[in-house]
Design an enzyme around this catalytic site. Structure first.
Site, PDB file in Angstrom:
ATOM      1  N   HIS A 176       3.734  -2.788   6.679  1.00 38.32           N
ATOM      2  CA  HIS A 176       2.606  -1.867   6.581  1.00 38.32           C
ATOM      3  C   HIS A 176       2.625  -0.759   7.486  1.00 38.32           C
ATOM      4  O   HIS A 176       3.146  -0.788   8.551  1.00 38.32           O
ATOM      5  CB  HIS A 176       1.215  -2.901   6.501  1.00 38.32           C
ATOM      6  N   HIS A 187       0.768  -1.179  -0.094  1.00 35.06           N
ATOM      7  CA  HIS A 187      -0.057   0.180  -0.105  1.00 35.06           C
ATOM      8  C   HIS A 187       0.754   1.131   0.254  1.00 35.06           C
ATOM      9  O   HIS A 187       1.494   1.400   1.022  1.00 35.06           O
ATOM     10  CB  HIS A 187      -0.704  -0.131   1.264  1.00 35.06           C
ATOM     11  N   GLU A 222       2.294  -4.066  11.405  1.00 36.23           N
ATOM     12  CA  GLU A 222       1.867  -2.639  11.050  1.00 36.23           C
ATOM     13  C   GLU A 222       2.277  -1.709  12.156  1.00 36.23           C
ATOM     14  O   GLU A 222       2.658  -1.884  13.411  1.00 36.23           O
ATOM     15  CB  GLU A 222       0.317  -2.958  11.498  1.00 36.23           C
ATOM     16  N   GLU A 256       1.594   3.739   2.664  1.00 39.76           N
ATOM     17  CA  GLU A 256       2.166   3.535   4.003  1.00 39.76           C
ATOM     18  C   GLU A 256       3.689   3.750   3.860  1.00 39.76           C
ATOM     19  O   GLU A 256       4.473   2.550   3.850  1.00 39.76           O
ATOM     20  CB  GLU A 256       1.697   2.004   4.265  1.00 39.76           C
TER      21      GLU A 256
END
Length: 376
Positions: free
Chosen positions: A259, A166, A335, A169
């Site tokens: 991410h 993504h 994350e 990010e």
């Protein structure tokens, strides 16, 4: 006064900019997609004047809860990015700042430019430990770069790291910069020991097209790459297609997909508990990995994260699940926050590029803790 986003990863539309006290902006959607949240623009204005910029479509973005307790980042020199006063009323995001110099950049998070990406790849290539492989081209004609760290050998464990599926990010590629800096440090004993029996395969940016276009979540044709890992295609997701083919050639013993999360103000790991092959070996390795990371950095925690998938119910189009199942290996999605680490807040900088770099370096110790047992 003037506002522009006509540069690498730029994203903003100006609705009205007649008065410094009442500027209206909108974030552009990803091309051929409804996703949007990433913004990056430059403001020219009068020094000493407060500029009030309202992003009018914030409440309709991909993750509207991500604006709660969020503060935008800004930079005068594109090196130091600091947090600025930001408010969210449930519909609109308002950024306020009094200019100290004639121009200032604003962004959703500290950008990682395509130029810096190219510099990172070429810097790594200078090491005798690194082989730089070109996997193929993206739909916009950009390179898909793979860095192979260590001397490939069938007996060695294969550790894969991918980042920035993504593109918004950007903290993910800062993380990779930290990871590479430590792995290529000749005086780091942990890295040297790891590379005796392990080979790292690192893709610093899975989505260079989306990164340059200023996308939040998709590639050049609006594809969310992290939903393409079951059956990627050259037409929609060549980035995943090339990487998965390379994985098939080498095998995978450990996989980390890096991410950022818009909503949660924490660093956390999402595991592969829901894949059909998940067993006690995976569980034991995962526990050791997390315990090690908890012991070496206060930036990591295990209390907050995503809901764990029930056995056999994992979404196998998602990278970490797909790779765990295909190669029967330990796999995580890591994350990081766009906001701050709520357990260790920093009012001036929030979660930052530098903290992402440090976490990337720290992860090497967690890999070291499990490396010898990846095939047991």
């Amino acid at each position: 006064m003037f506002i522009t986003a006509n540069f690498d990863s730029g994203n903003i539309d100006v609705i009205r900019a007649d008065e410094a006290s009442d500027i209206e902006l909108q974030i552009r959607r990803d091309h051929q997609s409804d996703f949007y949240q990433w913004f990056h623009f430059k403001l020219y204005g009068e020094v000493g004047t407060e500029h009030v910029m309202t992003i009018t479509n914030a409440g309709e973005s991909a993750y509207p809860d991500g604006w709660k307790e969020y503060a935008a980042v800004a930079s005068y020199d594109r090196e130091t990015w600091f947090r600025v006063a930001t408010e969210y009323d449930g519909k609109q995001l308002t950024i306020r700042h009094t200019l100290e110099q004639e121009s200032l950049y604003f962004a959703y998070f500290t950008p990682y430019s395509y130029e810096r990406h190219q510099d990172l790849v070429q810097w790594a290539q200078q090491s005798s430990l690194v082989e730089h492989r070109l996997l193929g081209q993206t739909l916009d004609g950009r390179d898909m770069n793979l860095l192979v760290i260590g001397e490939p050998d069938e007996q060695k464990h294969k550790i894969w790291v991918t980042a920035r599926q993504h593109p918004g990010e950007s903290m993910a590629e800062w993380f990779v910069e930290g990871l590479l800096s430590r792995l290529l440090d000749d005086e780091d004993g942990t890295a040297r020991k790891l590379l005796q029996n392990n080979v790292f395969y690192v893709v610093p940016n899975m989505n260079p097209d989306g990164s340059v276009r200023g996308h939040l979540r998709t590639n050049a044709v609006g594809t969310n790459l992290n939903r393409e890992w079951e059956t990627p295609t050259l037409e929609k997701s060549p980035e995943v297609y090339y990487v998965l083919n390379a994985m098939q050639e080498t095998g995978v013993d450990l996989y980390l997909d890096i991410h950022g999360d818009e909503n949660l103000p924490y660093n956390f790991l999402a595991g592969c508990e829901g894949v059909p092959c998940y067993d006690e070996r995976h569980e034991r390795l995962a526990a050791t990995f997390k315990e090690t990371l908890l012991a070496i950095t206060p930036e990591f925690q295990v209390e907050h994260g995503y809901e764990v998938d029930a056995p056999g119910e994992a979404n196998l189009t998602i990278a970490s699940n797909a790779v765990a199942q295909r190669f029967n290996c330990l796999a995580f999605t890591l994350e990081m926050p766009f906001k701050d680490n709520a357990n260790l807040p920093d009012e001036d900088f929030g979660w930052s590029a530098n903290r992402s770099v440090q976490l990337g370096a720290d992860i090497v110790s967690a890999v070291y803790a499990v490396a010898n047992n990846l095939r047991d």
